[in-house]
Design an enzyme around this catalytic site. Structure first.
Site, PDB file in Angstrom:
ATOM      1  N   GLU A  45       0.831  -1.312  -0.019  1.00  0.00           N
ATOM      2  CA  GLU A  45       0.026  -0.067   0.037  1.00  0.00           C
ATOM      3  C   GLU A  45       0.859   1.307   0.171  1.00  0.00           C
ATOM      4  O   GLU A  45       0.632   2.180  -0.767  1.00  0.00           O
ATOM      5  CB  GLU A  45      -0.968   0.098   1.222  1.00  0.00           C
ATOM      6  CG  GLU A  45      -1.716   1.352   1.503  1.00  0.00           C
ATOM      7  CD  GLU A  45      -2.143   1.443   2.838  1.00  0.00           C
ATOM      8  OE1 GLU A  45      -2.570   2.685   3.207  1.00  0.00           O
ATOM      9  OE2 GLU A  45      -2.196   0.417   3.453  1.00  0.00           O
ATOM     10  N   ASP A  49       0.892   3.792  -3.299  1.00  0.00           N
ATOM     11  CA  ASP A  49       0.258   5.382  -3.035  1.00  0.00           C
ATOM     12  C   ASP A  49       1.391   5.941  -3.929  1.00  0.00           C
ATOM     13  O   ASP A  49       1.021   7.083  -4.509  1.00  0.00           O
ATOM     14  CB  ASP A  49       0.529   5.490  -1.644  1.00  0.00           C
ATOM     15  CG  ASP A  49      -0.199   6.977  -1.495  1.00  0.00           C
ATOM     16  OD1 ASP A  49      -1.005   7.445  -1.714  1.00  0.00           O
ATOM     17  OD2 ASP A  49       0.981   7.891  -0.944  1.00  0.00           O
ATOM     18  N   ASP A 118      -7.099   1.165   0.559  1.00  0.00           N
ATOM     19  CA  ASP A 118      -5.773   0.457   0.807  1.00  0.00           C
ATOM     20  C   ASP A 118      -5.445  -0.650   0.012  1.00  0.00           C
ATOM     21  O   ASP A 118      -4.176  -0.499  -0.813  1.00  0.00           O
ATOM     22  CB  ASP A 118      -5.540   0.129   2.201  1.00  0.00           C
ATOM     23  CG  ASP A 118      -5.639   1.304   3.211  1.00  0.00           C
ATOM     24  OD1 ASP A 118      -5.535   2.452   2.829  1.00  0.00           O
ATOM     25  OD2 ASP A 118      -5.904   1.122   4.509  1.00  0.00           O
ATOM     26  N   GLU A 121      -4.479   0.351  -3.805  1.00  0.00           N
ATOM     27  CA  GLU A 121      -2.912   1.005  -3.862  1.00  0.00           C
ATOM     28  C   GLU A 121      -1.936  -0.241  -3.696  1.00  0.00           C
ATOM     29  O   GLU A 121      -1.103  -0.159  -4.467  1.00  0.00           O
ATOM     30  CB  GLU A 121      -2.722   2.127  -2.517  1.00  0.00           C
ATOM     31  CG  GLU A 121      -3.540   3.255  -2.781  1.00  0.00           C
ATOM     32  CD  GLU A 121      -3.356   4.060  -1.498  1.00  0.00           C
ATOM     33  OE1 GLU A 121      -3.507   5.306  -1.608  1.00  0.00           O
ATOM     34  OE2 GLU A 121      -2.968   3.687  -0.430  1.00  0.00           O
TER      35      GLU A 121
END
Length: 227
Positions: A45, A49, A118, A121
């Site tokens: 995650e 991102d 989450d 990502e």
């Protein structure tokens, strides 16, 4: 590692065939399901991102070559925020293949915005590690689709826009009232009413007060704009 039929179907919806399937499995594994022999998706995650951020930054610069940084920043935030990632996750039914512990499953984890965002990502990071940045960019741009071209409207903060609308007409700032709360403590839903002093109002429900206020403001702004 062999993927289950469900995860293979998800990979097809995602638009990427994994050379290292274990990366996808890790990306779909929530911390409630992790064990000493099974890694969860938190580290992925973190990476995803950043990959998403770079893809969206490039896409925004390409889409509007004259936009100033102050214009690009809210558009960027609209494209990478958790709500948008969760929306994309729902689009490809990511929740159906999330690996969750019993407590998260019982509390509706497959529908939770934070978990979906989450995991989305993390999946982006898995694609990046499996096939590199160009492939990750292709997958992300396909999934985000026309969100990039219509982000100018989506980037407006609804509460700020509604307040500016009211101020421009000499009205007091909108008021927000929590009128109901439902669901268990670990997964509450809030109903918020946004009101103008002229009497117009709109209500919306969401998993946090902030989201419910934004949704109510957006609904009310839509109503007054019609008038």
């Amino acid at each position: 590692m062999k993927l289950s039929a469900e995860i293979k179907a998800f990979a097809a919806r995602l638009g990427h065939e994994f050379q290292t399937p274990a990366l996808l499995v890790q990306a779909l594994t929530h911390s409630s399901m992790s064990t000493p022999n099974r890694d969860d998706n938190q580290r992925l995650e973190f990476l995803g991102d950043r990959v998403l951020g770079l893809v969206m930054s490039e896409a925004l610069l390409e889409h509007d070559r004259k936009a100033a940084e102050g214009t690009l920043a809210p558009r960027f935030n609209a494209l990478v925020r958790k709500e948008t990632c969760a929306d994309v996750a729902r689009q490809i039914d990511l929740g159906a293949v999330l690996k969750l512990g019993r407590s998260e499953m019982l509390s509706g984890g497959r529908r939770k915005q934070a978990l979906l965002g989450d995991a989305m990502e993390a999946v982006i990071a898995a694609v990046y590690l499996d096939a590199g940045f160009e492939t990750a960019r292709t997958v992300v741009l396909a999934l985000w689709g026309d969100r990039i071209t219509r982000v100018e409207a989506d980037a407006r903060d609804a509460k700020t826009a509604l307040q500016e609308w009211a101020q421009a007409r000499g009205l007091a700032p909108p008021r927000y009232e929590e009128v109901a709360r439902s669901g268990p403590d670990h997964a509450p839903e809030f109903t918020i009413v946004a009101r103008l002093e002229t009497g117009e109002e709109a209500a919306s429900k969401a998993g946090s007060k902030r989201q419910a206020e934004q949704a109510a403001a957006k609904a009310l702004l839509s109503e007054v704009d019609k008038g």
